[in-house]
Design an enzyme around this catalytic site. Structure first.
Site, PDB file in Angstrom:
ATOM      1  N   ASP A 201       3.495  -1.343   0.567  1.00 40.53           N
ATOM      2  CA  ASP A 201       4.861  -0.807   0.180  1.00 40.53           C
ATOM      3  C   ASP A 201       4.786   0.738   0.301  1.00 40.53           C
ATOM      4  OD1 ASP A 201       7.461  -1.566  -1.100  1.00 40.53           O
ATOM      5  OD2 ASP A 201       6.938  -0.177  -2.457  1.00 40.53           O
ATOM      6  N   GLU A 275       4.464  -0.603   5.430  1.00 37.44           N
ATOM      7  CA  GLU A 275       5.859  -0.154   5.319  1.00 37.44           C
ATOM      8  C   GLU A 275       6.162   1.367   5.404  1.00 37.44           C
ATOM      9  OE1 GLU A 275      10.082  -0.488   2.627  1.00 37.44           O
ATOM     10  OE2 GLU A 275       7.969   0.338   1.681  1.00 37.44           O
TER      11      GLU A 275
END
Ligand code: BGC
Length: 535
Positions: A201, A275
């Protein structure tokens, strides 16, 4: 010949556990719920599941506010449930990817609580970004949170801490070696428990520069960084080049260390996908250099118009940029942070685009519910839980629409998702979009996905690069065909609103909508539809 690693051209199914399947009637999906539906997942023809966070969390940001990264939140079950899920997935030859959140912790994490108690100048505070106020009492700089509002919050003794997201998500200080040591412990914890990979993330956010310097247009920058705020692309791109807290060189040092850790598990083929929403696009390739991560998300298709020129450019650029570092691209049409593709570009277009993308080299990501053709859920403001909605006083509606629970069976909401009241309401309009009703309809989106993924595996995985066909017209969308060949397959997408002739040869093996006719030796592709032909 050595076979390619499992992730290289895998199809990966993203599960948002809270919205997938509720096993205990509390209205929220959970890990045993996921386990109970693994046969369904397997039947889609995917190779792996990516589970959005299920760790201990006060859930201020859908679990991306992690209070203990090495345990399961009771709302999702416990560690035994996680082990069982992994074991059952592996039994079905499905790999499992965990979502790790290294940019920030929850303010309920024991480190942050200790930092609050220990006070200014303490080593506990050095794990985060704590600074004194400016002389006039204002925060150390003018950065704005990506969820709206200031990115600094003041604590009782007057210091401020940095949070690029919600105030309950203090950013970690990656200059402090303790932080990496703790994350390596977390990575090992999950690998030892059986996971096969990680989605990282905000992978581009760990290192911050110029923390004590104001930005010239903090609000513009914050908007530019949000997929859900419309903005002229040149203005957006210019702003993105000025971001001081994303895509700093230092992040790559972290991933080089992590790569060594992954590779030390010999024979396990542990993978990681970043990401990393960065600009210019070439920067994304740095995350997938040979000694860093394995994949990086390509977010272009989450916002791309259904237009042949735009799509041609996105595909071409992604393939060629990745090739410079010997990597393959990733393709995603939807995820938990953006509007669902069927709502964004239309139902038929979404099916056509999915079939177009499933032919391409690289890894395809499918967000649970996408295979059903689900649109965004229509919600009342009183239903919304996304911190973006709350922090902008409702100006930005947020991402809840894409997170409405899945409809499974029956004729009445909540369609088998839960025996209780679902955490977000499921519209009665979804009656024909349940798994059960789509299974019964050979023309459903679900059947299209299952057939396409089977054909992809049979004819396309490992088939090498694409060759654009001359019939591709990169003109206005009302007059466009986009086509390529790859291995023994020719893929033709008709983006226009009328049927179009093309000279693809071969036998039709799948079409995303309508019927392919023959006319004067040519194939006629229906409007807003994609077809595959086998040579
Ligand atoms: C996740 C979001 C989350 C944010 C903060 C993202 O990019 O995908 O859902 O809100 O990181 O963790």
């Amino acid at each position: 010949m050595k076979s390619a690693p499992w992730w290289k051209e895998a199809t990966i199914y993203q599960i948002y556990p809270r919205s997938f399947f509720d096993s205990n009637g509390d209205g929220e999906g959970d890990l045993p719920g996921v386990t109970s539906q693994l046969d369904y997942v397997k039947s889609l023809g995917v190779d792996a599941i990516w589970l959005s966070p299920f760790y201990t969390s006060p859930n201020k940001d859908g679990g991306y506010d992690v209070a203990n990264p090495r345990d399961v939140d009771p709302r999702f079950g416990n560690l035994e449930d996680a082990k069982e899920l992994i074991a059952q997935a592996h039994k079905r030859n499905l790999r499992v990817i965990a979502d790790i959140v290294p940019n920030h912790f929850s303010d309920q994490h024991e480190w942050f609580q200790a930092a609050l108690k220990a006070g200014r100048g303490s080593k506990e505070r050095e794990r985060f970004h704590f600074y004194d106020a400016n002389e006039d009492g204002t925060p150390p700089n003018n950065w704005i949170s990506l969820f709206g509002g200031p990115s600094w919050t003041q604590v009782a003794d007057g210091q401020f801490y940095l949070h690029l997201f919600d105030s309950s998500q203090p950013d970690l200080n990656w200059e402090n070696p303790e932080v990496n040591a703790d994350f390596e412990k977390t990575l090992r914890f999950w690998i030892d428990l059986g996971v096969d990979g990680f989605r990282i993330d905000v992978a581009h956010g760990l290192i911050k520069e110029d923390v004590l310097t104001n930005h010239s247009d903090p609000q513009g920058l914050s908007n530019a960084l949000r997929l859900d705020v419309a903005m002229d692309s040149e203005v957006r791109n210019a702003l993105l080049l000025t971001v001081p807290y994303f895509d700093r060189q230092g992040v790559h040092e972290i991933y080089r260390k992590w790569r060594k850790l992954f590779d030390s598990y010999v024979g396990r083929e542990i993978m990681a996908v970043a990401e990393a929403w960065v600009h210019p696009p070439v920067n994304a390739t740095r995350y997938v250099r040979a000694d860093e991560l394995h994949q990086v998300f390509n977010f272009d298709l989450l916002t791309a118009e259904f237009d042949s020129k735009v799509l041609f450019d996105v595909v071409e650029r992604s393939i060629s940029l990745n090739a410079t570092v010997n990597a393959l691209p990733t393709w995603a049409l939807s995820n938990h942070d953006s509007p669902r593709v069927a709502s964004r570009i239309g139902e038929e277009q979404a099916r056509a685009l999915a079939l177009f993308v499933f032919g391409l080299p690289g890894s395809a990501y499918v967000f649970a519910g996408q295979e059903l053709g689900l649109p965004d859920g229509q919600l009342q403001d009183s239903d919304r839980q996304d911190p973006t909605f709350l922090r902008t006083n409702g100006q930005i509606k947020g991402r809840d629409g894409a997170r409405v629970p899945l409809p499974w069976s029956g004729n009445t909401t909540p369609f088998g998702f839960s025996t209780g009241k679902p955490w977000l309401p499921i519209s009665q309009c979804w009656r024909d979009l349940t798994v059960e009703s789509e299974l019964a309809d050979p023309k459903s989106s679900l059947h299209l996905y299952r057939n396409a993924l089977e054909l992809r595996k049979e004819f396309l995985v490992g088939a090498g690069g694409i060759a654009w066909l001359e019939s591709s017209q990169h003109g206005a969308k009302n007059d466009s065909l986009l086509s390529y060949s790859r291995g023994s397959i020719t893929v033709v997408m008709n983006l226009s609103d009328s049927a179009k002739e093309c000279d693809a040869s071969g036998k039709l093996i799948i079409v995303s909508g309508g019927t392919v006719d023959a006319r004067d030796g040519k194939k006629v592709i229906p409007a807003r539809s994609t077809a595959w032909f086998l040579a």
